[in-house]
Design an enzyme around this catalytic site. Sequence first.
Site, PDB file in Angstrom:
ATOM      1  N   ASP A 113       0.825  -1.214   0.000  1.00 39.47           N
ATOM      2  CA  ASP A 113       0.000   0.000   0.000  1.00 39.47           C
ATOM      3  C   ASP A 113       0.855   1.258   0.000  1.00 39.47           C
ATOM      4  OD1 ASP A 113       1.052  -0.333   2.512  1.00 39.47           O
ATOM      5  OD2 ASP A 113      -0.780   0.256   3.571  1.00 39.47           O
ATOM      6  N   LYS A 164       4.766   1.232  16.011  1.00 41.41           N
ATOM      7  CA  LYS A 164       3.665   2.099  16.462  1.00 41.41           C
ATOM      8  C   LYS A 164       3.729   2.424  17.955  1.00 41.41           C
ATOM      9  CE  LYS A 164       0.681   0.779  12.687  1.00 41.41           C
ATOM     10  NZ  LYS A 164       1.105  -0.478  12.115  1.00 41.41           N
ATOM     11  N   ASP A 222       1.934   6.202   2.240  1.00 42.78           N
ATOM     12  CA  ASP A 222       1.165   5.013   2.561  1.00 42.78           C
ATOM     13  C   ASP A 222      -0.298   5.382   2.269  1.00 42.78           C
ATOM     14  OD1 ASP A 222      -0.655   3.378   4.004  1.00 42.78           O
ATOM     15  OD2 ASP A 222       0.916   2.742   5.376  1.00 42.78           O
TER      16      ASP A 222
HETATM   17  N1  GDD Z   1      -0.488 -11.346   2.616  1.00 40.12           N
HETATM   18  C1  GDD Z   1      -0.701 -10.623   3.703  1.00 40.12           C
HETATM   19  N2  GDD Z   1      -1.118 -11.242   4.842  1.00 40.12           N
HETATM   20  N3  GDD Z   1      -0.513  -9.288   3.661  1.00 40.12           N
HETATM   21  C2  GDD Z   1      -0.727  -8.573   4.787  1.00 40.12           C
HETATM   22  C3  GDD Z   1      -1.170  -9.162   5.989  1.00 40.12           C
HETATM   23  C4  GDD Z   1      -1.381 -10.585   6.009  1.00 40.12           C
HETATM   24  O1  GDD Z   1      -1.761 -11.180   7.009  1.00 40.12           O
HETATM   25  N4  GDD Z   1      -1.295  -8.185   6.923  1.00 40.12           N
HETATM   26  C5  GDD Z   1      -0.948  -7.027   6.311  1.00 40.12           C
HETATM   27  N5  GDD Z   1      -0.614  -7.257   5.010  1.00 40.12           N
HETATM   28  C6  GDD Z   1      -0.160  -6.281   4.027  1.00 40.12           C
HETATM   29  C7  GDD Z   1      -1.146  -5.143   3.831  1.00 40.12           C
HETATM   30  O2  GDD Z   1      -2.020  -5.445   2.749  1.00 40.12           O
HETATM   31  C8  GDD Z   1      -0.217  -3.997   3.489  1.00 40.12           C
HETATM   32  O3  GDD Z   1       0.070  -3.954   2.109  1.00 40.12           O
HETATM   33  C9  GDD Z   1       1.067  -4.322   4.226  1.00 40.12           C
HETATM   34  O4  GDD Z   1       1.003  -5.713   4.549  1.00 40.12           O
HETATM   35  C10 GDD Z   1       1.269  -3.507   5.508  1.00 40.12           C
HETATM   36  O5  GDD Z   1       0.121  -3.620   6.299  1.00 40.12           O
HETATM   37  P1  GDD Z   1      -0.631  -2.332   6.860  1.00 40.12           P
HETATM   38  O6  GDD Z   1      -1.825  -2.800   7.591  1.00 40.12           O
HETATM   39  O7  GDD Z   1      -0.818  -1.335   5.790  1.00 40.12           O
HETATM   40  O8  GDD Z   1       0.423  -1.820   7.943  1.00 40.12           O
HETATM   41  P2  GDD Z   1       0.653  -0.336   8.468  1.00 40.12           P
HETATM   42  O9  GDD Z   1       0.558   0.650   7.380  1.00 40.12           O
HETATM   43  O10 GDD Z   1      -0.196  -0.127   9.664  1.00 40.12           O
HETATM   44  O11 GDD Z   1       2.193  -0.429   8.968  1.00 40.12           O
HETATM   45  C11 GDD Z   1       3.184  -0.965   8.128  1.00 40.12           C
HETATM   46  O12 GDD Z   1       3.585  -0.036   7.147  1.00 40.12           O
HETATM   47  C12 GDD Z   1       4.223   1.158   7.642  1.00 40.12           C
HETATM   48  C13 GDD Z   1       4.632   1.994   6.436  1.00 40.12           C
HETATM   49  O13 GDD Z   1       3.533   2.339   5.675  1.00 40.12           O
HETATM   50  C14 GDD Z   1       4.383  -1.381   9.003  1.00 40.12           C
HETATM   51  O14 GDD Z   1       5.275  -2.108   8.182  1.00 40.12           O
HETATM   52  C15 GDD Z   1       5.072  -0.161   9.604  1.00 40.12           C
HETATM   53  O15 GDD Z   1       6.241  -0.554  10.300  1.00 40.12           O
HETATM   54  C16 GDD Z   1       5.450   0.817   8.498  1.00 40.12           C
HETATM   55  O16 GDD Z   1       6.018   2.013   9.074  1.00 40.12           O
HETATM   56 MG    MG Z   2      -0.083   0.603   5.449  1.00 34.71          MG
END
Ligand code: GDD
Ligand code: MG
Length: 323
Positions: A113, A164, A222
Amino acid sequence: MAVGILLVGGFGTRLKPLTSESPKPMLPVAGLPVTEHQILAAKRAGIKTLVLATSYLSEVFTPYFGDGSKWDMKILYALEKEPLGTGGAIRNAAGMLDFESLGDEPIVVFNGDVLSRHSIANQIEFHQAKNADATLHLIDVEDARAFGCVPTDDEGRVTAFLEKMDNPVTNSINAGCYVFHPSVLDLIPLGDVVSIERETFPALVESGRPVFGYKEQAYWLDVGTPAALFKGSRDLIEGDFHAMAGSSIDPSAVVTGKSSLGRNVTVSKGAVIDDCIIGDNVKIENGAHLSHCFVFRDTIIEAGLEKSRYYLSSSISEPINLP
Ligand code: GDD
Ligand code: MG
C-alpha cells in the site's frame, strides 16, 4: 537478480468503505492499481520475478496480472487461507520461489500500500555493500506514531525496531520496503501467524544480526486511508485530470480537481467531476455533479445526481459517506 514479494493480503480496514469490494492494493491511483505502480517500480530496479502474497479478496489479482508477461515479468501467487500476518505472509510467499537456482540473490519485500519513488536498485546495492541480513528503507516523517520507528547508529545499523509507539524515539520510520538475505526467511516458521515488524525485526536486531537502514527521502506515501488514497492519486496527476484509454468526456462536461478516470469511462453532457476517483467502465449521465467521490467500477451514475464525499457502487443500494 533480486526477486520480489508484494504483501497484498491485508483487510484495508482503515480504507473502508473503499475496501468493501476491492483489496486495498487493487484500488486505482491515477488510473492504475497501487500494485501496478509497485510492479513498475520493481521492474525499473531490474526485478523480473514477483510473488503476490494474497489473502483478502485474493481472487481479483490473477485475472488482472495473469502470469505477468504483459509487464515482461514473471508473476506468481501465494495464498493464505487466513491472513498469516506480514512475516507469515513473506514466509508463505517464499515457498513459491526456487532457492536452488536463486542462490544468495536478495529478496525484496514491499508493503502493498506504499507509493515510493526511492531507488530500489540503490537500496539493494547498499544492502550488498553492507553484507546485511536485512536492509530497511527508512524515511523521516513529522509524526512517526502510526509507523514502525527505526533508530540507527552512525553507520546506519538498526539499533531497535519499535512498531507504532505513542512517544516515538526518532522520526525515522520503516517505509515498508525491505531487502533480505534469503537465510532470514528460515527464521520465520512456515504456516504460523507472524508479524515481521513486532517479532522478526526486533528478534534480528536483538540477536546482533546485521540489520541496516537505507535512508532516502524520496516521494513516499502510505495510501492506507481514504484521504491518503485521494492524495496519492492527485500527486501522480499532472494537469486537471487523468483519463485512461477508451474514456470520453462531453465538451460541455467539466472534469477537474485532479480527478482520475479509469478505462472506458463516459462523462455525459453538463456533468461535473471534481477531485474524484472513477473506476473502469463507469457511465456518468447528464448533469451529474460529483465532488470528492470514489466510484467503483461498472457503475452508472444517474443523470442529475449530486454527491459530495461519497462511495458509489452499483452493488450497494445506498451511497456510503466517505470519512
Ligand atoms: N499477505 C498478507 N497477509 N498481507 C498482509 C497481511 C497478512 O496477514 N497483513 C498485512 N498485510 C499487508 C497489507 O495489505 C499492506 O500492504 C502491508 O502488509 C502492511 O500492512 P498495513 O496494515 O498497511 O500496515 P501499516 O501501514 O499499519 O504499517 C506498516 O507499514 C508502515 C509503512 O507504511 C508497518 O510495516 C510499519 O512498520 C510501516 O512504518
Ligand atoms: Mg499501510
